[in-house]
Design a protein around this motif. Structure first.
Motif, PDB file in Angstrom:
ATOM      1  N   ILE A  40      -8.901  -3.622  -0.030  1.00  0.00           N
ATOM      2  CA  ILE A  40      -7.984  -4.204  -1.003  1.00  0.00           C
ATOM      3  C   ILE A  40      -6.628  -3.517  -0.869  1.00  0.00           C
ATOM      4  CG2 ILE A  40      -7.497  -4.646  -3.438  1.00  0.00           C
ATOM      5  CD1 ILE A  40     -10.520  -4.533  -3.913  1.00  0.00           C
ATOM      6  N   VAL A 100      -2.474  -3.406  -2.049  1.00  0.00           N
ATOM      7  CA  VAL A 100      -1.654  -3.693  -3.228  1.00  0.00           C
ATOM      8  C   VAL A 100      -0.247  -4.022  -2.770  1.00  0.00           C
ATOM      9  CG1 VAL A 100      -0.698  -2.796  -5.380  1.00  0.00           C
ATOM     10  CG2 VAL A 100      -3.025  -2.195  -4.706  1.00  0.00           C
ATOM     11  N   VAL A 133      -7.021  -8.993  -1.233  1.00  0.00           N
ATOM     12  CA  VAL A 133      -8.326  -8.743  -0.635  1.00  0.00           C
ATOM     13  C   VAL A 133      -8.374  -9.428   0.728  1.00  0.00           C
ATOM     14  CG1 VAL A 133     -10.810  -9.038  -0.879  1.00  0.00           C
ATOM     15  CG2 VAL A 133      -9.398  -8.616  -2.898  1.00  0.00           C
ATOM     16  N   THR A 152       3.088  -7.957  -8.945  1.00  0.00           N
ATOM     17  CA  THR A 152       2.258  -6.936  -8.323  1.00  0.00           C
ATOM     18  C   THR A 152       0.856  -7.520  -8.253  1.00  0.00           C
ATOM     19  OG1 THR A 152       3.577  -5.113  -9.177  1.00  0.00           O
ATOM     20  CG2 THR A 152       1.307  -4.600  -8.549  1.00  0.00           C
ATOM     21  N   GLU A 153       0.284  -7.565  -7.044  1.00  0.00           N
ATOM     22  CA  GLU A 153      -0.995  -8.244  -6.849  1.00  0.00           C
ATOM     23  C   GLU A 153      -1.909  -7.449  -5.930  1.00  0.00           C
ATOM     24  OE1 GLU A 153      -1.940 -11.280  -7.992  1.00  0.00           O
ATOM     25  OE2 GLU A 153      -0.052 -12.034  -8.793  1.00  0.00           O
ATOM     26  N   PRO A 154      -3.235  -7.523  -6.174  1.00  0.00           N
ATOM     27  CA  PRO A 154      -4.174  -7.007  -5.182  1.00  0.00           C
ATOM     28  C   PRO A 154      -4.350  -8.055  -4.091  1.00  0.00           C
ATOM     29  CG  PRO A 154      -5.366  -7.861  -7.063  1.00  0.00           C
ATOM     30  CD  PRO A 154      -3.900  -7.988  -7.384  1.00  0.00           C
ATOM     31  N   ASN A 169       0.821  -1.217   0.000  1.00  0.00           N
ATOM     32  CA  ASN A 169       0.000   0.000   0.000  1.00  0.00           C
ATOM     33  C   ASN A 169       0.851   1.262   0.000  1.00  0.00           C
ATOM     34  OD1 ASN A 169      -2.476  -1.174  -0.151  1.00  0.00           O
ATOM     35  ND2 ASN A 169      -2.937  -1.011   2.014  1.00  0.00           N
ATOM     36  N   ASN A 171      -9.169   0.915   2.833  1.00  0.00           N
ATOM     37  CA  ASN A 171      -9.608   0.156   1.666  1.00  0.00           C
ATOM     38  C   ASN A 171      -9.399  -1.324   1.955  1.00  0.00           C
ATOM     39  OD1 ASN A 171      -9.991  -0.983  -0.882  1.00  0.00           O
ATOM     40  ND2 ASN A 171      -8.908   0.641  -1.945  1.00  0.00           N
TER      41      ASN A 171
END
Length: 100
Positions: free
Chosen positions: A55, A57, A91, A87-89, A35, A53
């Motif tokens: 989500i 990053v 959740v 690079t990944e989200p 983040n 948020n």
């Protein structure tokens, strides 16, 4: 049945990551971003800063795979395995573990 398949998939991925990671006593080499918070040569458990948020990053520019967890202090369920260079989200992740 679907839950069993998901659990087995996560266990298999974890085992693959554990076998693929080098057994060294030094931190991962490179940079990790959670983040927008940057870590150089990270190791151990890192908390993901709460930015409001759900989500997060992650940008894993280290030479090691990173495991994201649903709980703080690298507890709870495994949310995702993030390979080097990815690079990944994320959740629902609250912490990540970088092998030492």
């Amino acid at each position: 049945m679907r839950r069993l398949a998901t659990t087995l998939g996560i266990l298999g991925a974890t085992l693959t990551l554990a076998v693929a990671l080098p057994a060294s006593a030094q931190a991962a080499t490179g940079d990790l971003s959670l983040n927008g918070e940057h870590f150089t040569n990270p190791s151990g458990c890192l908390k993901i800063a709460d930015n409001g948020n759900p989500i997060a990053v992650i940008r894993n520019y280290t030479d090691a795979g990173v495991i994201a967890f649903s709980g703080e202090d690298c507890t709870g369920s495994i949310v995702k395995l993030v390979n080097p260079g990815a690079t990944e989200p994320l959740v629902g992740a609250k912490s990540v573990y970088v092998p030492e």
